[in-house]
Design an enzyme around this catalytic site. Structure first.
Site, PDB file in Angstrom:
ATOM      1  N   HIS A   1      -3.723  -5.081   0.469  1.00 19.03           N
ATOM      2  CA  HIS A   1      -3.187  -5.591   1.739  1.00 19.03           C
ATOM      3  C   HIS A   1      -3.283  -7.118   1.824  1.00 19.03           C
ATOM      4  O   HIS A   1      -4.222  -7.644   2.417  1.00 19.03           O
ATOM      5  CB  HIS A   1      -3.959  -4.973   2.916  1.00 19.03           C
TER       6      HIS A   1
ATOM      7  N   CYS B   1       0.844  -1.197   0.000  1.00 17.60           N
ATOM      8  CA  CYS B   1       0.000   0.000   0.000  1.00 17.60           C
ATOM      9  C   CYS B   1       0.882   1.251   0.000  1.00 17.60           C
ATOM     10  O   CYS B   1       1.469   1.569  -1.026  1.00 17.60           O
ATOM     11  CB  CYS B   1      -0.985  -0.046   1.160  1.00 17.60           C
TER      12      CYS B   1
ATOM     13  N   GLU C   1      -1.662  -9.040   3.671  1.00 21.89           N
ATOM     14  CA  GLU C   1      -1.428  -9.551   5.026  1.00 21.89           C
ATOM     15  C   GLU C   1      -2.709  -9.981   5.734  1.00 21.89           C
ATOM     16  O   GLU C   1      -2.678 -10.830   6.619  1.00 21.89           O
ATOM     17  CB  GLU C   1      -0.672  -8.519   5.879  1.00 21.89           C
TER      18      GLU C   1
HETATM   19  N1  GLN Z   1      -1.665   6.842   2.774  1.00 21.93           N
HETATM   20  C1  GLN Z   1      -1.793   6.085   1.583  1.00 21.93           C
HETATM   21  C2  GLN Z   1      -3.145   6.312   0.931  1.00 21.93           C
HETATM   22  O1  GLN Z   1      -4.062   6.762   1.552  1.00 21.93           O
HETATM   23  C3  GLN Z   1      -1.574   4.591   1.858  1.00 21.93           C
HETATM   24  C4  GLN Z   1      -2.595   3.987   2.759  1.00 21.93           C
HETATM   25  C5  GLN Z   1      -2.157   2.653   3.313  1.00 21.93           C
HETATM   26  O2  GLN Z   1      -0.995   2.314   3.262  1.00 21.93           O
HETATM   27  N2  GLN Z   1      -3.084   1.894   3.905  1.00 21.93           N
HETATM   28  O3  GLN Z   1      -3.308   6.026  -0.231  1.00 21.93           O
END
Ligand code: GLN
Length: 547
Positions: free
Chosen positions: A522, A393, A524
């Site tokens: 994600h 992410c 994970e």
């Molecule tokens: N801050 C980044 C976004 O909003 C990544 C978010 C995250 O890693 N969950 O796109």
């Protein structure tokens, strides 16, 4: 499996103090009942007044767990996902905030026809309604395991315990059990004390609940005399007093430890369910893998919440699961990205040429600009040194920024999250999101929940998953900026996956590199010890190959 003639409920509460491993105990019981062939649904009741965990500081409360349907929930749901097959959705996480929000909304809509709205029955009815809704959502659910957050005696927990008491009364004891977790502390390093447990059960009895099963958290296994004493003071049968002792291996051994003590057998007997067979082979196999690991793979985790293990809980667990699949121990080297940013030379911290202290880098998700410079440094080092690198992410976004700055030489390339005025906004909001953000609608702009991505034929993602179409969970606002697709790919960066409609970039891969993969989703959240996630397994395998 039982055909769900009558659904069963198991309420798991805790006493004495927090952090006794209630979530893990509830999840282990779930795993054991699944081993008996039952369909289990896990539910978490959180007494805090936040409507959900989405806005809570990871430093206070640990990571936000995201369900397939996009709910931002307490990290305990992650435990349920790792131990059980329970479906988890928005309905699986019940907070005081949600309960009051919906009761007050109904009151405003006039649905209570002029009644005085009270904790009992209106709040407790709403709690019961939600628990029943989860249990009934799927006709095949046999048992709903309801974990009540907090500690008996807390003011906030009272409505949930009262709702549990009423349900036990209404459903009948054979259909609704109380499992209570307490602490047996060791005083002066020699004496195990049962008094806090006696008091804790007394507090439950004052709430009108007689626990059916006790799970005592203790440093060591308790002898029979101690268990007899606990039994006689608490009115809990001796055979229903279990011990969750400190495990030296992994908490994932707990299902087997509880099975040995007969936890599932006694729970089934108390619910009047006769099932003799049990299949715990996946858990036994996992423990054989645990003991069979050889060597150590050192992985640098570069993030901003390094002081609290729970802040990246699912990432650490997924790495551990992958370590089982890869037959190697994983050692986490926690690198504070803000410190790395200030440290000057990334190589000096992460690995001077020849004697690198880490064999892999993982940059997890996150929000806000603190420490981004440190993450960029770590990623640059991994790319140039040929060290496996996994960006999740925010981590993928950092890989994109690093590529733009160091390969395309766009010095001020950035995400508009960190620099709105950058000349090269390589990570940015979609136009309609930017509009909504300007209107102050932050909540509405987040991409949340499971969606489909299609991996590039023959790419790292494709080879890890063994298929091109994958479903993973998202929780982010910013995206790889499509207007830079051409320049990025022309300079060698591989766009490794897209949303099913092709409109958004879901993955970047480094060319000519052992394993450099960033994903916008994600993975994970989808890893289990008995079914490690393929992307984590591929990453750890690459780290192992280098180490
Ligand atoms: N801050 C980044 C976004 O909003 C990544 C978010 C995250 O890693 N969950 O796109």
């Amino acid at each position: 499996m039982m055909g769900s003639i009558m659904k069963k409920f198991i309420f798991v509460s805790g006493g004495v103090c927090s952090s006794l491993g209630k979530g893990v105990a509830a999840s282990s019981l779930g795993a054991l009942l699944e081993g008996r062939g039952l369909n289990v649904r896990m539910v978490k009741c959180d007494p805090y007044i936040n409507v959900d965990a989405g806005t809570m500081n990871p430093y206070q409360h640990g990571e936000v767990y995201v369900t397939d349907d996009g709910a931002e929930t307490d990290l305990d749901l992650g435990n349920y996902a790792r131990f059980t097959k329970s479906a988890l959705s928005r309905a699986s996480s019940i907070t005081t905030g949600q309960i009051y929000e919906s009761v007050i909304r109904k009151e405003r809509e006039g649905l209570f026809l002029g009644q005085t709205i009270q904790v009992i029955p209106h709040i407790t009815d709403e709690i019961k309604r939600r628990i029943m809704a989860v249990a009934e959502e799927d006709a095949d659910t046999d048992v709903a395991i309801v974990e009540i957050g907090g500690t008996v005696g807390d003011i906030e927990s009272i409505p949930f315990l009262e709702a549990a008491r009423q349900m036990i009364n209404e459903q009948g004891r054979a259909n609704a059990l109380s499992v209570h977790l307490t602490l047996i502390p060791e005083v002066a390093q020699c004496e195990l004390k049962t008094k806090p447990t006696q008091h804790s059960v007394k507090a439950m009895q004052e709430q009108g609940i007689q626990p059916d099963l006790l799970i005592c958290r203790a440093p060591v296994m308790l002898d029979r005399a101690t268990r007899e004493k606990i039994s006689s003071f608490t009115n809990v049968e001796l055979r229903a007093v279990f011990v969750s002792f400190d495990v030296k291996t992994t908490t994932y051994e707990l299902p087997l430890i509880f099975a040995e003590q007969g936890l599932d057998q006694v729970a089934l007997e108390k619910m009047g369910v006769a099932i003799r067979h049990t299949d715990l082979e996946p858990w036994r196999l996992m423990m054989r893998q645990f003991h069979g690991r050889r060597g150590v793979a050192r992985i640098g985790i570069v993030g901003k919440y390094m002081g609290l293990h729970d802040a990246y809980k699912s990432v650490y667990e997924a790495l551990f699961h992958a370590s089982l699949a890869c037959g190697v121990e994983v050692e986490l080297v926690k690198v504070d990205s803000a410190l790395l940013e200030a440290a000057g030379d990334g190589e000096a911290v992460l690995g001077p040429a020849g004697s690198h202290p880490v064999d892999g880098i993982l940059v997890p998700g996150g929000f806000g600009d603190r420490g981004i410079g440190g993450m960029v440094k770590a990623v640059a080092w991994a790319r140039v040194a040929g060290v496996p690198c996994f960006g999740i992410c925010l981590g993928m976004q950092v890989m994109v920024i690093e590529w733009a700055r160091n390969v395309l030489l766009w010095a001020d390339a950035d995400s508009t999250e960190f620099n709105e005025r950058t000349a090269r906004p390589v990570v940015s909001l979609l136009a309609d999101q930017a509009e909504a953000m300007r209107a102050g609608m932050y909540g509405a702009t987040m991409r949340l929940g499971k969606s489909e991505s299609v991996a590039r034929e023959g790419g790292k993602l494709h080879s890890a998953y063994g298929q091109r179409r994958v479903w993973e969970r998202h929780r982010h606002r910013y995206e790889f900026a499509n207007r830079y697709r051409e320049e990025m790919t022309a300079s060698g960066l591989i766009l490794g996956a897209f949303t099913a409609d092709g409109s958004l970039v879901e993955c970047v891969e480094w060319p000519d590199h052992p394993w450099g993969v960033g994903v916008q989703f994600h993975p994970e959240f989808g890893s289990k010890p008995i079914a490690p996630h393929p992307l984590f397994t591929a990453f750890v395998a690459a780290v192992k190959a280098r180490g």
